[in-house]
Write an enzyme that holds these catalytic residues in place. Structure first.
Site, PDB file in Angstrom:
ATOM      1  N   CYS A   1       0.845  -1.190   0.000  1.00 21.91           N
ATOM      2  CA  CYS A   1       0.000   0.000   0.000  1.00 21.91           C
ATOM      3  C   CYS A   1       0.877   1.234   0.000  1.00 21.91           C
ATOM      4  O   CYS A   1       2.055   1.178   0.297  1.00 21.91           O
ATOM      5  CB  CYS A   1      -0.947   0.015   1.197  1.00 21.91           C
ATOM      6  SG  CYS A   1      -0.113   0.208   2.773  1.00 21.91           S
TER       7      CYS A   1
ATOM      8  N   CYS B   1       2.649   1.995   3.225  1.00 25.02           N
ATOM      9  CA  CYS B   1       3.882   1.225   3.419  1.00 25.02           C
ATOM     10  C   CYS B   1       5.040   1.896   2.697  1.00 25.02           C
ATOM     11  O   CYS B   1       6.134   2.044   3.247  1.00 25.02           O
ATOM     12  CB  CYS B   1       3.698  -0.191   2.884  1.00 25.02           C
ATOM     13  SG  CYS B   1       2.333  -1.098   3.607  1.00 25.02           S
TER      14      CYS B   1
ATOM     15  N   ASP C   1       9.571  20.559 -34.666  1.00 24.48           N
ATOM     16  CA  ASP C   1      10.711  21.025 -35.447  1.00 24.48           C
ATOM     17  C   ASP C   1      10.527  20.539 -36.885  1.00 24.48           C
ATOM     18  O   ASP C   1       9.937  19.486 -37.120  1.00 24.48           O
ATOM     19  CB  ASP C   1      11.995  20.451 -34.844  1.00 24.48           C
ATOM     20  CG  ASP C   1      13.206  20.755 -35.707  1.00 24.48           C
ATOM     21  OD1 ASP C   1      13.433  21.933 -36.013  1.00 24.48           O
ATOM     22  OD2 ASP C   1      13.900  19.790 -36.081  1.00 24.48           O
TER      23      ASP C   1
ATOM     24  N   ASP D   1      14.781  16.695 -33.022  1.00 25.81           N
ATOM     25  CA  ASP D   1      15.785  15.637 -33.162  1.00 25.81           C
ATOM     26  C   ASP D   1      17.207  16.154 -33.151  1.00 25.81           C
ATOM     27  O   ASP D   1      18.148  15.362 -33.180  1.00 25.81           O
ATOM     28  CB  ASP D   1      15.555  14.862 -34.463  1.00 25.81           C
ATOM     29  CG  ASP D   1      15.971  15.659 -35.691  1.00 25.81           C
ATOM     30  OD1 ASP D   1      15.811  16.892 -35.669  1.00 25.81           O
ATOM     31  OD2 ASP D   1      16.454  15.050 -36.660  1.00 25.81           O
TER      32      ASP D   1
ATOM     33  N   ASP E   1      17.647  21.585 -30.667  1.00 23.00           N
ATOM     34  CA  ASP E   1      16.313  21.449 -30.083  1.00 23.00           C
ATOM     35  C   ASP E   1      16.354  21.156 -28.586  1.00 23.00           C
ATOM     36  O   ASP E   1      15.316  21.219 -27.920  1.00 23.00           O
ATOM     37  CB  ASP E   1      15.546  20.308 -30.782  1.00 23.00           C
ATOM     38  CG  ASP E   1      15.318  20.581 -32.259  1.00 23.00           C
ATOM     39  OD1 ASP E   1      15.015  21.742 -32.590  1.00 23.00           O
ATOM     40  OD2 ASP E   1      15.440  19.644 -33.065  1.00 23.00           O
TER      41      ASP E   1
END
Length: 731
Positions: A3, A6, A427, A619, A623
């Protein structure tokens, strides 16, 4: 761990260790992520965990950590299963005897009571002891958890029943007060036994369900073959894949998996990369092409040079990233953490209040029994397992499902942010477009063919590494043109190249450069293309138009984003005329062009100031600042390493087709988290009053501890099963 309370307690316990800076515990995949100073050893951390009643794994040098964790998880499952089976066999007679309510003569009396006592005590020792140990250790540290509730609920029922048996005067006092049947001993062994058995059953079902999500990681790990065939001193030999080193010559036979990342030295084949990129079509591989470990070779044989081995392979990085993501927390998880951290003390107070109210206000004939029933049922029903599992179970399943589709998510926060995005900034170069120029058309003047224009231009450009030169040479190859030898080739940076082909002086360059040498070229109205003018001696043969074309899937990806209610924006440093043409091709209306690299992040800030929740897709190295500034940064898998590092999500496929799939997956995950939390909070809000006896004044019914235990266990399992639906959903 079972839980959020815990997990919170373990976080507090580890945070108290000197030198520990930051702790995040994920109980769904049983891991703790820590940031520590030098000198903090795993043994010290393990002791801190064990002081709280939990077991910590400390691998020895040379051990495979993942294998150790899998072995520990399987051992835990076997232990839970054996405890559960033995517990059921012991508890079943206890419950059966109790359910007769004295109506069966030979199951009524002192002998039957002591049979219940022996069987229940054995059940407590086998199924209840782990809860008792953890609850006691946590209590010594001033902490409470789900184990506290289970230990108190079952312990109170068992202790009361043993006192009644061992001290007959207590039973007589209860009967005299009218709080029990005059012919039946007021014991509740069935409550204690059923509680610990059903909670153990629930933990085993929870273990089974969460293991399904863990299998997603193991299936990725299994993609890498354990053995590889290498050439050493000209001799083929088979070695373990872990023994490969950079520079090894590796033979990949038809139909076999590639053991490590590398570059094809010789051979041609098609390779199935779908397990890493999500791209269903095999990719042709020729000498010089990159191949990735874990992918499947087609019908041809390949000889490759290993370039990345071990943990440096793309597959290993994918596995590591998915593991990190599954161990992370989404911001929405803080709500469950805050509630769970305060939940156990509140439940203890509610249980005590319920018991007190029943003793003071309950019916005189059964006050003590009903007070005990209300206290035990409240303690059991309130275990916040479902609340704690709501977020991590969904994140585990969501990130695993995304990884199967070639979408690498670095954390739960990224998944949640992507689900809330309203604007996607794209981009242009390398993201919307292919990132490399291609010959789009050829103009030939009177008396000259297009083939002749390409032939002389490619013959001169063959020795150049410039992207435009490579595009012209590629166009000649596509047309099957045999190039002529060129001599005296001279490059003029920023202008063009010249050389001698067949005794004639050839110039290939910009219109301005060609005009500067006395060969004017008419202006073109094609603002989206780069024009290379081709001249031989004193006349212009023609011109070659080159463009960075849009990727095949860009237009459909943009349309899908619009259908999801997301505004696409193009951000580029290229000329506005070029950007507008590409924007029209793919369906983007809002184009921001001419932006310098260091200004891209500022553009993201301006969009955010306007109220947009921004995802940035790029990429390149330029960027990276914008990727970091956006609410969620998304990198193309074929991009620069720094862009991949700065991004929160990576599209391994290398095109935009996976972007709308990622958005839908993120939204489904967030929706599942909300469903889980609503169920968990709603369950506790409804069931705690029922357990305390809220319906008794109207119906005369109270929730038995056995049903409370079953309901608590099923609530946790339902949350996990709801999360696992994400693994079955397609893009």
């Amino acid at each position: 761990m079972s839980c959020a309370a815990c997990a919170h307690k373990i976080e507090r316990g580890l945070a108290a260790v000197p030198g520990v800076k930051q702790v995040s515990v994920n109980f769904a995949n049983r891991t703790a992520m820590l940031q520590c100073e030098d000198g903090v050893t795993p043994q010290v951390l393990a002791r801190a965990v064990e002081r709280l009643g939990y077991h910590a794994i400390v691998p020895r040098d040379g051990d495979d950590l993942r294998a150790v964790m899998v072995a520990a998880r399987e051992a835990e499952g076997r232990d839970l299963k054996s405890r559960m089976i033995v517990g059921i066999l012991l508890a079943a007679p206890v419950v059966a005897i109790a359910m007769t309510h004295g109506s069966v003569p030979f199951l009524h009396g002192a002998a039957a009571d002591w049979i219940q006592a022996v069987l229940c005590t054995s059940t407590m020792a086998i199924c209840g002891w782990p809860f008792m140990v953890r609850a006691w250790r946590q209590a010594k540290s001033g902490m409470t958890s789900m184990d506290t509730l289970v230990a108190l609920g079952s312990g109170v029922a068992w202790l009361w029943s043993m006192l009644v048996l061992l001290v007959p005067s207590i039973a007589n006092m209860v009967r005299d007060a009218g709080a029990a049947d005059a012919h039946r001993t007021p014991i509740h062994f069935e409550a204690a036994a059923s509680i610990v058995v059903l909670v153990t059953l629930g933990k085993w079902l929870e273990w089974r369900a969460t293991r399904s999500a863990s299998h997603a990681i193991e299936s990725l790990v299994d993609l890498a073959p354990p053995r590889a065939v290498v050439l050493r001193d000209g001799i083929e030999c088979e070695v373990g894949a872990a023994e490969l080193t950079v520079g090894d010559l590796v033979l990949v036979r038809p139909g076999s998996r590639v053991p490590v990342d590398g570059t094809v030295e010789s051979g041609r084949s098609s390779v199935d990369e779908s397990m890493l990129t999500g791209e269903p079509m095999p990719v042709d591989k020729t000498p010089g092409d990159r191949v990735l470990g874990g992918t499947v070779n087609g019908a041809g044989a390949l000889r490759m040079v290993a370039t990345q081995v071990g943990g440096a392979t793309v597959l290993a990085q994918v596995v590591r990233a998915v593991e990190d993501a599954q161990g992370s927390k989404a911001p929405i998880a803080r709500l469950a953490d805050r509630v769970s951290a305060r939940f156990v003390p509140i439940v203890l107070a509610i249980a005590l209040l319920a018991g007190t109210m029943w003793i003071l206000l309950g019916p005189s004939e059964d006050r003590i029994g009903r007070a005990l029933l209300a206290m035990v049922s409240t303690l059991i029903i309130a275990c916040p397992c479902a609340m704690g599992l709501a977020t991590p179970a969904a994140i585990m399943a969501g990130t695993a499902a995304a990884a199967r589709r070639g979408i690498l998510v670095k954390g739960g926060a990224a998944l949640e942010s992507l689900a809330r995005v309203t604007t996607v900034v794209l981009d242009k170069t390398g993201t919307i477009t292919e990132g490399r120029p291609r010959v789009s058309s050829v103009t030939a003047f009177a008396g000259v063919t297009e083939r002749e224009v390409i032939t002389v231009a490619a013959s001169v450009e063959r020795s150049s590494e410039h992207p435009l030169a490579r595009a012209i040479v590629a166009a000649a190859d596509e047309r099957g043109i045999l190039l002529k030898p060129a001599t005296d080739v001279v490059a003029h940076p920023g202008q063009g190249v010249e050389g001698v082909v067949g005794g004639q002086r050839v110039l290939v360059g910009t219109p301005a450069w060609i005009a500067g040498v006395g060969l004017p070229f008419p202006e073109s109205d094609d603002d989206a293309s780069t024009i290379a003018v081709v001249a031989v001696d004193d006349r212009v043969l023609g011109a070659i138009q080159l463009r960075d074309a849009a990727r095949a899937g860009s237009a459909s990806a943009v349309a899908s984003l619009r259908s999801l209610g997301i505004e696409p924006v193009m951000l580029t440093g290229d000329r506005e005329s070029v950007a507008l043409v590409i924007g029209r091709e793919v369906g983007i209306d809002r184009v921001i062009a001419g932006v310098l690299p260091h200004d891209k992040a500022r553009t993201i800030i301006e969009l955010q100031d306007g109220g947009a929740r921004v995802a940035m897709v790029g990429d390149g190295i330029n960027d990276a600042p914008a990727l970091a500034q956006a609410e969620v940064g998304i990198a193309m898998g074929c991009g620069a390493a720094i862009a991949l590092e700065a991004a929160d999500i990576t599209l391994m496929r290398g095109d935009l087709a996976a972007l709308p799939i990622a958005v839908r997956a993120a939204r489904r995950t967030l929706r599942t988290i909300k469903q889980n939390l609503c169920w968990a909070f709603g369950y506790n809000a409804v069931m705690i009053p029922l357990a305390a006896g809220a319906l008794w004044p109207w119906t005369g019914w109270m929730l038995p501890p056995m049903l409370a235990s079953a309901a608590m266990a099923l609530s946790s399992v339902s949350v996990v099963l709801n999360s696992l639906r994400l693994l079955r959903r397609s893009g």
